[in-house]
Design a protein around this motif. Structure first.
Motif, mmCIF file in Angstrom:
data_model
loop_
_atom_site.group_PDB
_atom_site.id
_atom_site.type_symbol
_atom_site.label_atom_id
_atom_site.label_comp_id
_atom_site.label_asym_id
_atom_site.label_seq_id
_atom_site.Cartn_x
_atom_site.Cartn_y
_atom_site.Cartn_z
ATOM 1 N N GLN A 1 -2.760 -11.289 0.977
ATOM 2 C CA GLN A 1 -3.712 -10.363 0.337
ATOM 3 C C GLN A 1 -3.307 -8.914 0.561
ATOM 4 O OE1 GLN A 1 -6.015 -12.050 -1.530
ATOM 5 N NE2 GLN A 1 -4.810 -13.683 -0.618
ATOM 6 N N GLY A 2 -2.385 -8.686 1.491
ATOM 7 C CA GLY A 2 -1.989 -7.326 1.836
ATOM 8 C C GLY A 2 -2.948 -6.684 2.827
ATOM 9 N N TRP A 3 -3.748 -7.489 3.506
ATOM 10 C CA TRP A 3 -4.772 -6.982 4.411
ATOM 11 C C TRP A 3 -4.314 -6.930 5.863
ATOM 12 C CZ3 TRP A 3 -9.465 -10.260 2.372
ATOM 13 C CH2 TRP A 3 -9.784 -9.825 1.077
ATOM 14 N N VAL A 4 -3.300 -7.686 6.198
ATOM 15 C CA VAL A 4 -2.806 -7.766 7.577
ATOM 16 C C VAL A 4 -1.293 -7.747 7.536
ATOM 17 C CG1 VAL A 4 -2.630 -9.310 9.585
ATOM 18 C CG2 VAL A 4 -4.826 -9.033 8.441
ATOM 19 N N ALA B 1 -5.328 -1.323 3.123
ATOM 20 C CA ALA B 1 -6.016 -2.175 2.136
ATOM 21 C C ALA B 1 -6.938 -3.171 2.842
ATOM 22 C CB ALA B 1 -5.006 -2.919 1.269
ATOM 23 N N GLY B 2 -6.512 -3.652 3.994
ATOM 24 C CA GLY B 2 -7.342 -4.575 4.765
ATOM 25 C C GLY B 2 -8.596 -3.902 5.285
ATOM 26 N N ARG B 3 -8.451 -2.680 5.755
ATOM 27 C CA ARG B 3 -9.630 -1.938 6.237
ATOM 28 C C ARG B 3 -10.598 -1.648 5.085
ATOM 29 N NH1 ARG B 3 -9.548 -0.794 11.415
ATOM 30 N NH2 ARG B 3 -7.592 -0.560 12.529
ATOM 31 N N ALA B 4 -10.057 -1.318 3.921
ATOM 32 C CA ALA B 4 -10.912 -1.057 2.756
ATOM 33 C C ALA B 4 -11.619 -2.344 2.316
ATOM 34 C CB ALA B 4 -10.086 -0.488 1.608
#
Length: 182
Positions: free
Chosen positions: A110-113, A132-135
């Protein structure tokens, strides 16, 4: 061809069809079905409640349809603990290491981590949230907090006590499962 006995139970004709990727479906009592001892068991009532919570969670985060409570929890843990080792995440979530790896693979896709080599153990990975993960976590958290508040309000009087009672139950059940059997 086998004949059905006169006592065979079937789902009511108005039962909704489920999408193949949907949660298991509602665990609500079906008229005419004898649930026997299940109606007396706290565990079965908790299972029904957990199932309903999962379905409500799915509706709350519908914009991110692939996000499950488990995936959300993993993102929360990684974002709150940058540098968390992948094995520690699996342990914290009660998963086997391979299950933890699949979970992290999904978060990474997902590009989050992002993964980084563990400075203390070159065979392992540490996990770090991406911007992106924080958003995503911010958006998801807002939806999940609203979902949780709506359910607590729906319980009515005593709804605010449910969380501490469930925590006590989890602690008691863990202690009972580690105690020697009589």
């Amino acid at each position: 061809m086998q004949q059905k006995s006169a006592r065979a139970k079937t789902l009511p004709s108005h039962a909704p069809a489920r999408a193949p990727d949907a949660p298991e479906g509602e665990l609500r009592p079906l008229p005419g079905l004898d649930y026997g001892v299940l109606d007396q068991l706290m565990g079965y009532a908790l299972r029904r409640a957990q199932n309903a919570l999962y379905l409500h969670f799915q509706r709350a985060v519908a914009a991110q349809a692939d996000v499950s409570p488990q995936r959300f929890a993993a993102l929360v843990l990684v974002a709150g603990n940058p540098g968390l080792r992948q094995g520690v995440l699996a342990d914290a979530m009660g998963l086997h290491r391979s299950g933890g790896m699949r979970l992290v693979d999904w978060l990474h896709a997902q590009g989050w981590v992002r993964r980084a080599a563990d400075p203390l153990d070159g065979r392992g990975w540490t996990l770090h949230p991406t911007p992106a993960g924080r958003a995503a976590l911010q958006r998801l958290s807002e939806a999940v907090l609203a979902h949780d508040a709506a359910l607590v309000q729906a319980v009515g009087e005593g709804g605010g006590q449910l969380h501490p009672l469930l925590e006590r139950l989890a602690t008691a059940a863990a202690a009972a499962s580690s105690a020697p059997l009589p």
